[in-house]
Design a protein around this motif. Structure first.
Motif, PDB file in Angstrom:
ATOM      1  N   ALA A  18      -1.800  -3.306   0.730  1.00  0.00           N
ATOM      2  CA  ALA A  18      -0.433  -3.778   0.968  1.00  0.00           C
ATOM      3  C   ALA A  18      -0.028  -3.641   2.426  1.00  0.00           C
ATOM      4  O   ALA A  18       0.923  -4.292   2.879  1.00  0.00           O
ATOM      5  CB  ALA A  18       0.551  -3.008   0.089  1.00  0.00           C
ATOM      6  N   LEU A  19      -0.747  -2.812   3.194  1.00  0.00           N
ATOM      7  CA  LEU A  19      -0.417  -2.581   4.599  1.00  0.00           C
ATOM      8  C   LEU A  19      -1.209  -3.470   5.544  1.00  0.00           C
ATOM      9  O   LEU A  19      -0.952  -3.479   6.748  1.00  0.00           O
ATOM     10  CB  LEU A  19      -0.678  -1.110   4.977  1.00  0.00           C
ATOM     11  N   ALA A  21      -2.909  -6.625   7.609  1.00  0.00           N
ATOM     12  CA  ALA A  21      -2.422  -7.860   8.233  1.00  0.00           C
ATOM     13  C   ALA A  21      -3.094  -9.072   7.589  1.00  0.00           C
ATOM     14  O   ALA A  21      -4.183  -8.967   7.022  1.00  0.00           O
ATOM     15  CB  ALA A  21      -2.718  -7.829   9.732  1.00  0.00           C
ATOM     16  N   HIS A  28      -0.525  -3.824   9.510  1.00  0.00           N
ATOM     17  CA  HIS A  28       0.343  -4.920   9.913  1.00  0.00           C
ATOM     18  C   HIS A  28       1.720  -4.337  10.213  1.00  0.00           C
ATOM     19  O   HIS A  28       2.500  -4.031   9.292  1.00  0.00           O
ATOM     20  CB  HIS A  28       0.428  -5.943   8.782  1.00  0.00           C
ATOM     21  N   THR A  31       4.829  -5.448   8.278  1.00  0.00           N
ATOM     22  CA  THR A  31       4.817  -4.999   6.884  1.00  0.00           C
ATOM     23  C   THR A  31       5.237  -3.540   6.789  1.00  0.00           C
ATOM     24  O   THR A  31       6.026  -3.156   5.913  1.00  0.00           O
ATOM     25  CB  THR A  31       3.424  -5.199   6.265  1.00  0.00           C
ATOM     26  N   ALA A  34       8.976  -3.387   7.249  1.00  0.00           N
ATOM     27  CA  ALA A  34       9.696  -3.876   6.063  1.00  0.00           C
ATOM     28  C   ALA A  34       9.662  -2.845   4.942  1.00  0.00           C
ATOM     29  O   ALA A  34      10.668  -2.610   4.256  1.00  0.00           O
ATOM     30  CB  ALA A  34       9.084  -5.200   5.596  1.00  0.00           C
ATOM     31  N   LEU A  35       8.504  -2.209   4.737  1.00  0.00           N
ATOM     32  CA  LEU A  35       8.399  -1.164   3.715  1.00  0.00           C
ATOM     33  C   LEU A  35       9.316   0.006   4.045  1.00  0.00           C
ATOM     34  O   LEU A  35       9.989   0.556   3.164  1.00  0.00           O
ATOM     35  CB  LEU A  35       6.954  -0.682   3.605  1.00  0.00           C
ATOM     36  N   ASN A  57      -7.529  -0.574   2.527  1.00  0.00           N
ATOM     37  CA  ASN A  57      -7.495  -1.468   3.682  1.00  0.00           C
ATOM     38  C   ASN A  57      -8.438  -1.003   4.781  1.00  0.00           C
ATOM     39  O   ASN A  57      -8.754  -1.766   5.703  1.00  0.00           O
ATOM     40  CB  ASN A  57      -6.078  -1.575   4.247  1.00  0.00           C
ATOM     41  N   GLN A 165       0.317  -6.041  -7.059  1.00  0.00           N
ATOM     42  CA  GLN A 165       0.250  -7.447  -6.659  1.00  0.00           C
ATOM     43  C   GLN A 165       1.016  -8.378  -7.602  1.00  0.00           C
ATOM     44  O   GLN A 165       1.264  -9.524  -7.258  1.00  0.00           O
ATOM     45  CB  GLN A 165      -1.226  -7.901  -6.606  1.00  0.00           C
ATOM     46  N   HIS A 220       5.523  -7.505  -3.310  1.00  0.00           N
ATOM     47  CA  HIS A 220       5.713  -8.694  -2.480  1.00  0.00           C
ATOM     48  C   HIS A 220       7.118  -9.282  -2.648  1.00  0.00           C
ATOM     49  O   HIS A 220       7.707  -9.223  -3.730  1.00  0.00           O
ATOM     50  CB  HIS A 220       4.667  -9.759  -2.830  1.00  0.00           C
ATOM     51  N   SER A 224      11.010  -5.752  -4.257  1.00  0.00           N
ATOM     52  CA  SER A 224      10.934  -4.612  -3.357  1.00  0.00           C
ATOM     53  C   SER A 224      11.090  -3.353  -4.185  1.00  0.00           C
ATOM     54  O   SER A 224      11.476  -3.404  -5.351  1.00  0.00           O
ATOM     55  CB  SER A 224      12.026  -4.675  -2.280  1.00  0.00           C
TER      56      SER A 224
END
Length: 240
Positions: A18-19, A21, A28, A31, A34-35, A57, A165, A220, A224
């Motif tokens: 989820a992190l 890019a 990223h 991201t 935003a988190l 990742n 996801q 996504h 949230s």
């Protein structure tokens, strides 16, 4: 999440992916920001948050050991270190968003972050700080899903939110089966009887034994963490 027991203290489980890019780089920054803003909104809404993030990742221990060039225990150790890297990045993003956050690692790294211990972690949560729990369980052969449920039980969390996801638990993979049905609510026993892959087996067994509720929703947009916790986004709740 108003049904049955109210949820106030939550362990949020994020995947390492989820992190990442879009170009595949392991982090990223937009991201992360935003988190962090999302978690800040959850704090403002009255929730206490602990976080566990995976390391997929960067590296997956089971995958590299399956390739045959490294043993499983060493591969999992690499994965634990990857979760520390992700956790420090999340801590930095949270602090930048105005949220006091502390990384606590099950793998002792005292020059980098605090070593995980239950009582200090409870103290941080009671003060309204976000605790980012790194290093998995500190042992090989256990996933970060298992670490998330273990820490949630130790820290007296009301639920584990698995931000994934898809927007809940389905009867089949919704990306492969257009007839897959999404569940709003399940019991642990129903999830087992229907062989639904809520979490890995060890993690789900521990959640069931601890009578810990699980909430599964999408990480996504437009979903949230805050939207799921406040009932504004779809999710599946798996209850004792």
């Amino acid at each position: 999440m108003s049904e049955t027991t109210p949820i106030r203290r939550v362990l949020v489980k994020l995947s390492g992916e989820a992190l990442a890019a879009p170009d595949g780089y392991w982090l990223h920054p937009p991201t992360l920001a935003a988190l962090a803003d999302d978690i800040a909104r959850s704090i403002d809404a009255g929730f206490q948050i602990a976080l566990v993030v995976g390391g997929g990742n960067v590296i997956r221990g089971a995958r590299v050991s399956a390739a045959g060039w490294i043993d499983r225990a060493t591969g999992d150790s690499l994965g634990m270190i990857a979760t520390v890297m992700n956790s420090l990045a999340l801590e930095t993003a949270l602090n930048a968003a105005g949220v006091t956050a502390r990384t606590m690692s099950a793998v002792s790294m005292p020059t980098i972050c605090e070593t995980y211990a239950r009582q200090p972690a409870l103290h941080h949560l009671d003060k309204g700080q976000v605790v980012v729990l790194a290093g998995g369980t500190g042992n090989p052969y256990f996933t970060t899903d298992t670490a998330a449920v273990l820490r949630a039980a130790e820290l007296r969390c009301d639920a584990v939110l698995k931000a994934t996801q898809v927007d809940g638990v389905y009867s089949a993979d919704p990306k492969r089966d257009p007839e897959a049905v999404r569940y709003d609510r399940l019991t642990h026993d129903e999830a087992i009887a229907r062989d639904l892959k809520v979490m890995d087996t060890a993690a789900f067994a521990l959640a069931r034994e601890s009578r810990l509720s699980l909430v599964v929703g999408s990480v996504h947009a437009p979903s949230s963490v805050t939207a799921i916790l406040t009932g504004m986004a779809p999710a599946t709740r798996v209850v004792p």
